[in-house]
Design a protein around this motif. Sequence first.
Motif, mmCIF file in Angstrom:
data_model
loop_
_atom_site.group_PDB
_atom_site.id
_atom_site.type_symbol
_atom_site.label_atom_id
_atom_site.label_comp_id
_atom_site.label_asym_id
_atom_site.label_seq_id
_atom_site.Cartn_x
_atom_site.Cartn_y
_atom_site.Cartn_z
ATOM 1 N N PHE A 122 0.980 -1.190 -0.111
ATOM 2 C CA PHE A 122 0.052 0.068 -0.151
ATOM 3 C C PHE A 122 0.812 1.448 0.056
ATOM 4 O O PHE A 122 0.396 2.058 -0.766
ATOM 5 N N ALA A 123 2.148 1.194 0.794
ATOM 6 C CA ALA A 123 2.852 2.388 0.869
ATOM 7 C C ALA A 123 3.341 2.631 -0.686
ATOM 8 O O ALA A 123 3.568 3.768 -1.020
ATOM 9 N N GLU A 124 3.787 1.850 -1.350
ATOM 10 C CA GLU A 124 4.188 1.872 -2.885
ATOM 11 C C GLU A 124 3.397 2.787 -3.712
ATOM 12 O O GLU A 124 3.751 3.395 -4.352
ATOM 13 N N ILE A 125 1.896 2.176 -3.470
ATOM 14 C CA ILE A 125 0.956 2.884 -4.143
ATOM 15 C C ILE A 125 1.048 4.378 -3.716
ATOM 16 O O ILE A 125 0.753 5.360 -4.752
ATOM 17 N N LEU A 126 0.943 4.635 -2.459
ATOM 18 C CA LEU A 126 0.930 6.121 -1.946
ATOM 19 C C LEU A 126 2.080 6.953 -2.351
ATOM 20 O O LEU A 126 1.960 7.948 -2.567
ATOM 21 N N LYS A 127 3.138 6.174 -2.327
ATOM 22 C CA LYS A 127 4.495 6.981 -2.438
ATOM 23 C C LYS A 127 4.378 7.599 -3.862
ATOM 24 O O LYS A 127 5.131 8.732 -4.295
ATOM 25 N N GLU A 128 3.961 6.803 -4.762
ATOM 26 C CA GLU A 128 3.876 7.186 -6.290
ATOM 27 C C GLU A 128 2.737 8.533 -6.337
ATOM 28 O O GLU A 128 3.010 9.024 -7.136
ATOM 29 N N ALA A 129 1.768 8.387 -5.791
ATOM 30 C CA ALA A 129 0.856 9.427 -5.814
ATOM 31 C C ALA A 129 1.359 10.748 -5.050
ATOM 32 O O ALA A 129 1.341 11.895 -5.484
ATOM 33 N N ALA A 130 2.426 10.661 -4.067
ATOM 34 C CA ALA A 130 2.837 11.419 -3.034
ATOM 35 C C ALA A 130 4.052 12.095 -3.787
ATOM 36 O O ALA A 130 4.291 13.528 -3.397
ATOM 37 N N GLU A 131 4.378 11.482 -4.966
ATOM 38 C CA GLU A 131 5.676 12.316 -5.573
ATOM 39 C C GLU A 131 5.239 13.544 -6.337
ATOM 40 O O GLU A 131 5.912 14.498 -6.162
ATOM 41 N N GLU A 132 3.874 13.473 -6.634
ATOM 42 C CA GLU A 132 3.516 14.735 -7.397
ATOM 43 C C GLU A 132 3.186 15.762 -6.671
ATOM 44 O O GLU A 132 3.046 16.841 -7.120
ATOM 45 N N LYS A 133 3.093 15.491 -5.216
ATOM 46 C CA LYS A 133 2.752 16.534 -4.377
ATOM 47 C C LYS A 133 3.730 17.181 -3.551
ATOM 48 O O LYS A 133 3.617 18.304 -2.847
ATOM 49 N N HIS A 134 4.968 16.572 -3.653
ATOM 50 C CA HIS A 134 6.260 17.114 -3.193
ATOM 51 C C HIS A 134 5.963 17.540 -1.586
ATOM 52 O O HIS A 134 6.073 18.792 -1.396
ATOM 53 N N GLY A 135 5.702 16.636 -0.851
ATOM 54 C CA GLY A 135 5.524 16.968 0.495
ATOM 55 C C GLY A 135 3.959 17.105 0.925
ATOM 56 O O GLY A 135 3.779 17.162 2.301
ATOM 57 N N LYS A 136 3.428 17.410 0.048
ATOM 58 C CA LYS A 136 1.741 17.720 0.601
ATOM 59 C C LYS A 136 1.190 16.410 0.883
ATOM 60 O O LYS A 136 1.712 15.675 0.140
ATOM 61 N N PRO A 137 0.026 16.310 1.511
ATOM 62 C CA PRO A 137 -0.320 15.100 1.975
ATOM 63 C C PRO A 137 -1.464 14.563 0.864
ATOM 64 O O PRO A 137 -1.921 15.231 -0.023
ATOM 65 N N VAL A 138 -1.475 13.180 0.824
ATOM 66 C CA VAL A 138 -2.589 12.491 -0.286
ATOM 67 C C VAL A 138 -3.354 11.728 0.996
ATOM 68 O O VAL A 138 -3.153 11.299 1.892
ATOM 69 N N LEU A 139 -4.593 11.566 0.557
ATOM 70 C CA LEU A 139 -5.679 10.739 1.244
ATOM 71 C C LEU A 139 -6.293 9.851 0.287
ATOM 72 O O LEU A 139 -6.564 9.907 -0.708
ATOM 73 N N ARG A 140 -6.096 8.401 0.835
ATOM 74 C CA ARG A 140 -6.537 7.260 0.079
ATOM 75 C C ARG A 140 -7.526 6.333 1.283
ATOM 76 O O ARG A 140 -7.271 6.349 2.355
ATOM 77 N N ILE A 141 -8.566 5.529 0.657
ATOM 78 C CA ILE A 141 -9.148 4.781 1.500
ATOM 79 C C ILE A 141 -8.223 3.562 1.802
ATOM 80 O O ILE A 141 -7.700 3.096 0.756
ATOM 81 N N ASN A 142 -8.247 3.086 3.005
ATOM 82 C CA ASN A 142 -7.355 1.829 3.275
ATOM 83 C C ASN A 142 -8.063 0.713 2.767
ATOM 84 O O ASN A 142 -9.113 0.288 2.901
ATOM 85 N N PRO A 143 -7.204 -0.031 1.996
ATOM 86 C CA PRO A 143 -8.032 -1.253 1.289
ATOM 87 C C PRO A 143 -8.149 -2.505 2.074
ATOM 88 O O PRO A 143 -8.708 -3.358 1.745
ATOM 89 N N VAL A 144 -7.495 -2.461 3.292
ATOM 90 C CA VAL A 144 -7.610 -3.451 4.187
ATOM 91 C C VAL A 144 -8.692 -3.206 5.349
ATOM 92 O O VAL A 144 -9.599 -3.846 5.488
ATOM 93 N N ARG A 145 -8.624 -1.778 5.811
ATOM 94 C CA ARG A 145 -9.687 -1.468 6.880
ATOM 95 C C ARG A 145 -10.345 -0.541 6.257
ATOM 96 O O ARG A 145 -10.145 0.808 6.157
ATOM 97 N N LYS A 146 -11.703 -0.752 5.673
ATOM 98 C CA LYS A 146 -12.499 0.286 5.063
ATOM 99 C C LYS A 146 -13.112 1.318 5.887
ATOM 100 O O LYS A 146 -13.369 2.239 5.476
ATOM 101 N N ASN A 147 -13.007 1.244 7.316
ATOM 102 C CA ASN A 147 -13.384 2.464 8.058
ATOM 103 C C ASN A 147 -12.280 3.337 8.228
ATOM 104 O O ASN A 147 -12.289 4.122 9.131
#
Length: 369
Positions: A155-180
């Motif tokens: 999951f971190a690898e997926i988020l790291k790819e999205a975070a590269e475009e933000k250059h330090g700004k946060p990204v938000l995603r639903i957790n694929p394992v814990r839907k809550n």
Amino acid sequence: MKEKKGRLYKFYGKLTIRNKLLISCLPFVVLGYFLIFYSTTVIMFDQMKQMVYDQTEQNFMEKKKLVNTLLDNYNQATIKFLYYTDEVQEYLNTRQSVLSVEEQEKLTDMISYQIGSLITNNQDALMNVCIYNKFNELYINNAIYYNTIEQTNDFAEILKEAAEEKHGKPVLRINPVRKNMITFARNIYVPQIEKSDEKIGFLMMDIDKTGMEKIIQTGEDRDVNAILILDSENNILVNGSNLSNDKCKTILKEPSGNYKIIRYNLQYDGCSLVGILDKNLLFKSVYKIFFKEMVMILAAISIIAIALFITAAKIAEQIQKFIVKLRQTTEINSNAYVEVDSNDEFRELANVYNAMLERIDLLIQQVYK
């Protein structure tokens, strides 16, 4: 044209007085009530709908501000945690694999304490924290983190790819394992300006959605107004309505005439606050008022029509009495005179008629003499 007018006059002339009164007055009464209805009820109806819509839109704006404030609090809390805490900076820049066991334990205790403080300050929402240092070594708050290392790394690898475009700004995603849970993630860079492009770590936090759900819920109107938080890919992060996620996705994809979609952009990661309005339910109270107005107007028209009918019948009855009396009068005596109980024009007409009979009777007596 003249022939049509002539036929109309003839038709009108053949009518009884009662029918003439009804035909002459009733259309104008209906037209008058229609104009009143249109100028008050219809215009008022549109204004009330607009007021309800404006109020709903204002509520959505307030929800947007609250969500932005909450996300901003998480943003500021992680900035303070990552960039203004010496122990965290030391952890991010230290290769743990070359340390002794004692040094590793000391470093782990140090970062664990700081993460504990971060969780304590956000105890109602922040659940799980994991942090990678510049050497891609992972620390997980094992006391409350339930995902496996493998799942976390994937999951971190997926988020790291999205975070590269933000250059330090946060990204938000639903957790694929814990839907809550919503995962709040960001890259970590060297805090010095001259080295601000040098990446030294990666942070992921799991946030309980319950807090956000409470913010965007609309109380008793949850069946009327569905408020969602979507990520940058239009996936549903938080659903504060009674509608299922599948139902919301269907409406957002192909909204029907019964629904209106309102969208507001949030401050972080291209997320948006989306409102789904069920217009039938939203304007239900307005429709009830409109229906009551319609019933009252129809009742008023019915009362006026009945009053006109009774009035016309009363006038026709009095005229009919004159006609019957005239037809029955063959000689002037006490039975020939007309008695009227009312004080209107018919009484004057009766007085004139009775006076005429008296003059005729007087002239007859004079002729006999």
